[in-house]
Design a protein around this motif. Sequence first.
Motif, PDB file in Angstrom:
ATOM      1  N   VAL A  78       4.066  -1.828  -4.069  1.00 41.24           N
ATOM      2  CA  VAL A  78       4.945  -1.603  -2.931  1.00 41.24           C
ATOM      3  C   VAL A  78       4.757  -0.160  -2.461  1.00 41.24           C
ATOM      4  O   VAL A  78       4.752   0.762  -3.268  1.00 41.24           O
ATOM      5  CB  VAL A  78       6.423  -1.859  -3.311  1.00 41.24           C
ATOM      6  CG1 VAL A  78       7.357  -1.525  -2.149  1.00 41.24           C
ATOM      7  CG2 VAL A  78       6.605  -3.291  -3.757  1.00 41.24           C
ATOM      8  N   CYS A  79       4.584  -0.006  -1.163  1.00 36.91           N
ATOM      9  CA  CYS A  79       4.342   1.336  -0.619  1.00 36.91           C
ATOM     10  C   CYS A  79       5.553   2.228  -0.838  1.00 36.91           C
ATOM     11  O   CYS A  79       6.683   1.848  -0.545  1.00 36.91           O
ATOM     12  CB  CYS A  79       4.014   1.227   0.869  1.00 36.91           C
ATOM     13  SG  CYS A  79       3.848   2.830   1.657  1.00 36.91           S
ATOM     14  N   GLU A  80       5.287   3.441  -1.338  1.00 40.56           N
ATOM     15  CA  GLU A  80       6.369   4.388  -1.623  1.00 40.56           C
ATOM     16  C   GLU A  80       7.026   4.888  -0.346  1.00 40.56           C
ATOM     17  O   GLU A  80       8.189   5.258  -0.333  1.00 40.56           O
ATOM     18  CB  GLU A  80       5.792   5.604  -2.361  1.00 40.56           C
ATOM     19  CG  GLU A  80       5.967   5.508  -3.845  1.00 40.56           C
ATOM     20  CD  GLU A  80       5.457   6.737  -4.564  1.00 40.56           C
ATOM     21  OE1 GLU A  80       4.920   7.657  -3.908  1.00 40.56           O
ATOM     22  OE2 GLU A  80       5.579   6.771  -5.790  1.00 40.56           O
ATOM     23  N   ALA A  81       6.242   4.936   0.719  1.00 39.13           N
ATOM     24  CA  ALA A  81       6.750   5.544   1.941  1.00 39.13           C
ATOM     25  C   ALA A  81       7.529   4.553   2.805  1.00 39.13           C
ATOM     26  O   ALA A  81       8.601   4.870   3.298  1.00 39.13           O
ATOM     27  CB  ALA A  81       5.610   6.165   2.734  1.00 39.13           C
ATOM     28  N   CYS A  82       6.979   3.347   2.990  1.00 39.22           N
ATOM     29  CA  CYS A  82       7.615   2.425   3.941  1.00 39.22           C
ATOM     30  C   CYS A  82       8.170   1.167   3.281  1.00 39.22           C
ATOM     31  O   CYS A  82       8.848   0.373   3.931  1.00 39.22           O
ATOM     32  CB  CYS A  82       6.627   2.052   5.050  1.00 39.22           C
ATOM     33  SG  CYS A  82       5.272   1.011   4.476  1.00 39.22           S
ATOM     34  N   GLY A  83       7.882   0.966   1.998  1.00 38.65           N
ATOM     35  CA  GLY A  83       8.449  -0.187   1.308  1.00 38.65           C
ATOM     36  C   GLY A  83       7.731  -1.498   1.544  1.00 38.65           C
ATOM     37  O   GLY A  83       8.139  -2.534   1.044  1.00 38.65           O
ATOM     38  N   LEU A  99       0.545   4.149  -1.823  1.00 39.95           N
ATOM     39  CA  LEU A  99       0.802   4.090  -0.385  1.00 39.95           C
ATOM     40  C   LEU A  99       0.005   2.962   0.254  1.00 39.95           C
ATOM     41  O   LEU A  99      -1.123   2.691  -0.156  1.00 39.95           O
ATOM     42  CB  LEU A  99       0.386   5.408   0.288  1.00 39.95           C
ATOM     43  CG  LEU A  99       1.206   6.659  -0.036  1.00 39.95           C
ATOM     44  CD1 LEU A  99       0.546   7.878   0.567  1.00 39.95           C
ATOM     45  CD2 LEU A  99       2.634   6.529   0.449  1.00 39.95           C
ATOM     46  N   CYS A 100       0.580   2.319   1.257  1.00 38.01           N
ATOM     47  CA  CYS A 100      -0.178   1.333   2.013  1.00 38.01           C
ATOM     48  C   CYS A 100      -1.173   2.081   2.905  1.00 38.01           C
ATOM     49  O   CYS A 100      -1.080   3.297   3.083  1.00 38.01           O
ATOM     50  CB  CYS A 100       0.755   0.444   2.836  1.00 38.01           C
ATOM     51  SG  CYS A 100       1.481   1.250   4.264  1.00 38.01           S
ATOM     52  N   ILE A 101      -2.090   1.335   3.468  1.00 41.75           N
ATOM     53  CA  ILE A 101      -3.159   1.971   4.240  1.00 41.75           C
ATOM     54  C   ILE A 101      -2.606   2.763   5.430  1.00 41.75           C
ATOM     55  O   ILE A 101      -3.064   3.863   5.725  1.00 41.75           O
ATOM     56  CB  ILE A 101      -4.229   0.922   4.676  1.00 41.75           C
ATOM     57  CG1 ILE A 101      -5.411   1.581   5.368  1.00 41.75           C
ATOM     58  CG2 ILE A 101      -3.639  -0.171   5.556  1.00 41.75           C
ATOM     59  CD1 ILE A 101      -6.358   2.284   4.430  1.00 41.75           C
ATOM     60  N   LYS A 102      -1.582   2.227   6.077  1.00 35.76           N
ATOM     61  CA  LYS A 102      -1.003   2.909   7.244  1.00 35.76           C
ATOM     62  C   LYS A 102      -0.412   4.261   6.853  1.00 35.76           C
ATOM     63  O   LYS A 102      -0.646   5.261   7.523  1.00 35.76           O
ATOM     64  CB  LYS A 102       0.104   2.047   7.860  1.00 35.76           C
ATOM     65  CG  LYS A 102      -0.405   1.074   8.889  1.00 35.76           C
ATOM     66  CD  LYS A 102       0.782   0.405   9.572  1.00 35.76           C
ATOM     67  CE  LYS A 102       0.426  -0.992  10.005  1.00 35.76           C
ATOM     68  NZ  LYS A 102       1.591  -1.837  10.212  1.00 35.76           N
ATOM     69  N   CYS A 103       0.363   4.266   5.789  1.00 35.97           N
ATOM     70  CA  CYS A 103       1.008   5.508   5.364  1.00 35.97           C
ATOM     71  C   CYS A 103      -0.025   6.501   4.825  1.00 35.97           C
ATOM     72  O   CYS A 103       0.101   7.704   5.035  1.00 35.97           O
ATOM     73  CB  CYS A 103       2.076   5.238   4.324  1.00 35.97           C
ATOM     74  SG  CYS A 103       3.433   4.264   4.985  1.00 35.97           S
ATOM     75  N   ALA A 104      -1.043   5.983   4.139  1.00 33.60           N
ATOM     76  CA  ALA A 104      -2.089   6.860   3.627  1.00 33.60           C
ATOM     77  C   ALA A 104      -2.815   7.544   4.777  1.00 33.60           C
ATOM     78  O   ALA A 104      -3.145   8.732   4.709  1.00 33.60           O
ATOM     79  CB  ALA A 104      -3.065   6.073   2.766  1.00 33.60           C
TER      80      ALA A 104
HETATM   81 ZN    ZN Z   1       3.490   2.312   3.852  1.00 31.33          ZN
END
Ligand code: ZN
Length: 108
Positions: A78-83, A99-104
């Motif tokens: 689960v992405c730390e930034a956006c969940g 992090l997911c690709i978008k947040c990374a």
């Molecule tokens: Zn994310």
Amino acid sequence: MDQMSSERERLEQVLEETLAKIEQLNKKLEDKADYGLGKGGPTIYEWEFSLALRQSLEAKAKSIRAALRKTLEGNYGVCEACGQEIDVERLAVLPHTTLCIKCAQAKR
Ligand SMILES: [Zn+2]
């Protein structure tokens, strides 16, 4: 449940490999005294390269440990930034990513 434990095994394996590499580099780095002028051996630049490599491996080991903690907490992947859930394909390449690709990409 089974999937989580296999993720954990995978992370533990990657962590082990990473720690083994750090250990090798530590040995290399201890030889600093032998590095240097006109010996035809490794140069100070190689030493510095090993040092930089060790730092990045240590950062990697740290994030693997964080990911392992997440498997225990049940929120691995689960992405730390956006969940949002991180793509399985991304996790396959970077099992320790948090992090997911978008947040990374946004972080860059
Ligand atoms: Zn994310």
